[in-house]
Design a protein around this motif. Structure first.
Motif, PDB file in Angstrom:
ATOM      1  N   ILE A 108       5.868   9.134 -19.072  1.00  0.00           N
ATOM      2  CA  ILE A 108       4.712   9.214 -18.182  1.00  0.00           C
ATOM      3  C   ILE A 108       3.698   8.129 -18.556  1.00  0.00           C
ATOM      4  CG2 ILE A 108       2.702  10.619 -17.543  1.00  0.00           C
ATOM      5  CD1 ILE A 108       5.256  11.437 -16.072  1.00  0.00           C
ATOM      6  N   GLU A 109       3.475   7.937 -19.830  1.00  0.00           N
ATOM      7  CA  GLU A 109       2.529   6.901 -20.262  1.00  0.00           C
ATOM      8  C   GLU A 109       3.011   5.511 -19.834  1.00  0.00           C
ATOM      9  OE1 GLU A 109      -0.710   5.001 -21.511  1.00  0.00           O
ATOM     10  OE2 GLU A 109      -0.478   7.160 -21.265  1.00  0.00           O
ATOM     11  N   HIS A 110       4.294   5.212 -20.034  1.00  0.00           N
ATOM     12  CA  HIS A 110       4.843   3.912 -19.611  1.00  0.00           C
ATOM     13  C   HIS A 110       4.740   3.748 -18.093  1.00  0.00           C
ATOM     14  CE1 HIS A 110       7.291   3.755 -23.528  1.00  0.00           C
ATOM     15  NE2 HIS A 110       6.313   2.882 -23.608  1.00  0.00           N
ATOM     16  N   ALA A 111       5.010   4.808 -17.363  1.00  0.00           N
ATOM     17  CA  ALA A 111       4.935   4.730 -15.895  1.00  0.00           C
ATOM     18  C   ALA A 111       3.491   4.475 -15.449  1.00  0.00           C
ATOM     19  CB  ALA A 111       5.469   6.020 -15.271  1.00  0.00           C
ATOM     20  N   ARG A 112       2.534   5.134 -16.083  1.00  0.00           N
ATOM     21  CA  ARG A 112       1.124   4.918 -15.722  1.00  0.00           C
ATOM     22  C   ARG A 112       0.676   3.487 -16.036  1.00  0.00           C
ATOM     23  NH1 ARG A 112      -0.759  10.824 -17.675  1.00  0.00           N
ATOM     24  NH2 ARG A 112      -0.424  11.872 -15.686  1.00  0.00           N
ATOM     25  N   VAL A 113       1.118   2.970 -17.158  1.00  0.00           N
ATOM     26  CA  VAL A 113       0.788   1.586 -17.514  1.00  0.00           C
ATOM     27  C   VAL A 113       1.379   0.630 -16.480  1.00  0.00           C
ATOM     28  CG1 VAL A 113       1.268  -0.251 -19.195  1.00  0.00           C
ATOM     29  CG2 VAL A 113       0.458   1.985 -19.978  1.00  0.00           C
ATOM     30  N   ARG A 114       2.622   0.862 -16.101  1.00  0.00           N
ATOM     31  CA  ARG A 114       3.258  -0.003 -15.100  1.00  0.00           C
ATOM     32  C   ARG A 114       2.555   0.107 -13.744  1.00  0.00           C
ATOM     33  NH1 ARG A 114       8.229  -2.269 -16.573  1.00  0.00           N
ATOM     34  NH2 ARG A 114       8.814  -1.627 -18.659  1.00  0.00           N
ATOM     35  N   LEU A 115       2.105   1.293 -13.401  1.00  0.00           N
ATOM     36  CA  LEU A 115       1.373   1.465 -12.151  1.00  0.00           C
ATOM     37  C   LEU A 115       0.078   0.642 -12.174  1.00  0.00           C
ATOM     38  CD1 LEU A 115       1.198   2.892  -9.397  1.00  0.00           C
ATOM     39  CD2 LEU A 115      -0.008   4.757 -10.567  1.00  0.00           C
ATOM     40  N   GLN A 116      -0.632   0.679 -13.298  1.00  0.00           N
ATOM     41  CA  GLN A 116      -1.872  -0.112 -13.424  1.00  0.00           C
ATOM     42  C   GLN A 116      -1.557  -1.614 -13.353  1.00  0.00           C
ATOM     43  OE1 GLN A 116      -4.351   1.167 -12.694  1.00  0.00           O
ATOM     44  NE2 GLN A 116      -5.142   2.768 -13.989  1.00  0.00           N
ATOM     45  N   LEU A 117      -0.465  -2.020 -13.986  1.00  0.00           N
ATOM     46  CA  LEU A 117      -0.077  -3.435 -13.935  1.00  0.00           C
ATOM     47  C   LEU A 117       0.272  -3.848 -12.506  1.00  0.00           C
ATOM     48  CD1 LEU A 117       2.081  -3.664 -17.183  1.00  0.00           C
ATOM     49  CD2 LEU A 117      -0.165  -4.721 -16.792  1.00  0.00           C
ATOM     50  N   PHE A 118       0.919  -2.952 -11.767  1.00  0.00           N
ATOM     51  CA  PHE A 118       1.239  -3.235 -10.370  1.00  0.00           C
ATOM     52  C   PHE A 118      -0.040  -3.346  -9.557  1.00  0.00           C
ATOM     53  CE2 PHE A 118       2.071  -1.458  -6.070  1.00  0.00           C
ATOM     54  CZ  PHE A 118       2.771  -2.540  -5.562  1.00  0.00           C
ATOM     55  N   ARG A 119      -0.962  -2.394  -9.755  1.00  0.00           N
ATOM     56  CA  ARG A 119      -2.248  -2.425  -9.028  1.00  0.00           C
ATOM     57  C   ARG A 119      -2.981  -3.746  -9.257  1.00  0.00           C
ATOM     58  NH1 ARG A 119      -3.698   3.377 -10.543  1.00  0.00           N
ATOM     59  NH2 ARG A 119      -3.366   4.496  -8.608  1.00  0.00           N
ATOM     60  N   ALA A 166       0.833  -1.207   0.000  1.00  0.00           N
ATOM     61  CA  ALA A 166       0.000   0.000   0.000  1.00  0.00           C
ATOM     62  C   ALA A 166       0.869   1.259   0.000  1.00  0.00           C
ATOM     63  CB  ALA A 166      -0.942  -0.001   1.196  1.00  0.00           C
ATOM     64  N   LEU A 167       1.896   1.278   0.822  1.00  0.00           N
ATOM     65  CA  LEU A 167       2.797   2.432   0.862  1.00  0.00           C
ATOM     66  C   LEU A 167       3.566   2.551  -0.455  1.00  0.00           C
ATOM     67  CD1 LEU A 167       4.087   4.829   2.271  1.00  0.00           C
ATOM     68  CD2 LEU A 167       5.678   3.227   3.390  1.00  0.00           C
ATOM     69  N   ALA A 168       3.999   1.427  -1.003  1.00  0.00           N
ATOM     70  CA  ALA A 168       4.703   1.450  -2.293  1.00  0.00           C
ATOM     71  C   ALA A 168       3.807   2.055  -3.374  1.00  0.00           C
ATOM     72  CB  ALA A 168       5.153   0.049  -2.678  1.00  0.00           C
ATOM     73  N   LEU A 169       2.536   1.684  -3.379  1.00  0.00           N
ATOM     74  CA  LEU A 169       1.596   2.223  -4.356  1.00  0.00           C
ATOM     75  C   LEU A 169       1.452   3.735  -4.195  1.00  0.00           C
ATOM     76  CD1 LEU A 169      -0.444   1.733  -6.613  1.00  0.00           C
ATOM     77  CD2 LEU A 169      -2.148   1.266  -4.855  1.00  0.00           C
ATOM     78  N   LYS A 170       1.323   4.201  -2.958  1.00  0.00           N
ATOM     79  CA  LYS A 170       1.230   5.648  -2.697  1.00  0.00           C
ATOM     80  C   LYS A 170       2.485   6.371  -3.192  1.00  0.00           C
ATOM     81  CE  LYS A 170      -1.697   6.690   1.158  1.00  0.00           C
ATOM     82  NZ  LYS A 170      -1.846   6.934   2.552  1.00  0.00           N
ATOM     83  N   LEU A 171       3.641   5.798  -2.891  1.00  0.00           N
ATOM     84  CA  LEU A 171       4.903   6.412  -3.323  1.00  0.00           C
ATOM     85  C   LEU A 171       5.025   6.412  -4.842  1.00  0.00           C
ATOM     86  CD1 LEU A 171       7.340   4.953  -0.641  1.00  0.00           C
ATOM     87  CD2 LEU A 171       6.642   7.352  -0.890  1.00  0.00           C
ATOM     88  N   MET A 172       4.565   5.356  -5.488  1.00  0.00           N
ATOM     89  CA  MET A 172       4.606   5.309  -6.952  1.00  0.00           C
ATOM     90  C   MET A 172       3.713   6.385  -7.560  1.00  0.00           C
ATOM     91  SD  MET A 172       4.502   1.282  -7.812  1.00  0.00           S
ATOM     92  CE  MET A 172       5.533   0.147  -6.898  1.00  0.00           C
ATOM     93  N   GLU A 173       2.524   6.556  -6.984  1.00  0.00           N
ATOM     94  CA  GLU A 173       1.626   7.612  -7.456  1.00  0.00           C
ATOM     95  C   GLU A 173       2.264   8.978  -7.263  1.00  0.00           C
ATOM     96  OE1 GLU A 173      -1.787   6.656  -5.115  1.00  0.00           O
ATOM     97  OE2 GLU A 173      -2.581   5.250  -6.607  1.00  0.00           O
ATOM     98  N   SER A 174       2.904   9.173  -6.128  1.00  0.00           N
ATOM     99  CA  SER A 174       3.592  10.432  -5.844  1.00  0.00           C
ATOM    100  C   SER A 174       4.746  10.651  -6.820  1.00  0.00           C
ATOM    101  CB  SER A 174       4.102  10.423  -4.404  1.00  0.00           C
ATOM    102  OG  SER A 174       4.796  11.600  -4.127  1.00  0.00           O
TER     103      SER A 174
END
Length: 146
Positions: free
Chosen positions: A97-108, A54-62
């Protein structure tokens, strides 16, 4: 008490900022880059040591938010200075930014592990600073940025 003759090696940070290796020569952007590197290291430590998803996800969003803010700042300054390669620079920022957002969704979704994000960003950020960002340093320094 040590059980061997040698002390354990101190842990090397995930992204150890080095002025010589990473600085682009424009103080404000070097500070912003260093902040992004710190966030990447925090994500890495959160995943490896704390195992706090959960903290990793918050930090990734930040990290994505701060990266976008840095890119917006950099792009405004480059436009004001008349940087000739602005279009290519903006295109690279947009792709990251697009690649990072895709990776964030894949992580989620659980499709990739948490280390994929900091590893991807580190692999992208270092060459970007060392090649693309250093190209604008002279242009900005001519316009008074130090």
């Amino acid at each position: 008490m040590w059980f061997s003759k040698s002390k354990p090696e101190p842990e090397v940070p995930f992204f150890a900022w080095s002025k010589e290796e990473h600085a682009v020569g424009v103080t404000v952007f070097d500070q912003e880059h260093q902040r992004l590197a710190t966030l990447m290291s925090q994500i890495h430590a959160t995943v490896k040591e704390k195992r706090d998803r959960a903290l990793a996800l918050k930090l990734m969003e930040s990290l994505i938010h701060e990266t976008r803010a840095h890119f917006d700042h950099e792009e405004r300054v480059l436009e004001e200075a008349g940087f000739p390669d602005l279009e290519a620079h903006v295109a690279e920022h947009t792709a990251l930014i697009e690649h990072a957002r895709v990776r964030l969704q894949l992580f989620r979704s659980g499709a990739i592990g948490a280390l994929a994000m900091p590893n991807f960003l580190k692999a992208w950020l270092i060459p970007h600073m060392q090649v693309m960002d250093r190209k604008y340093a002279t242009c900005l320094q001519r316009h008074g940025f130090r």
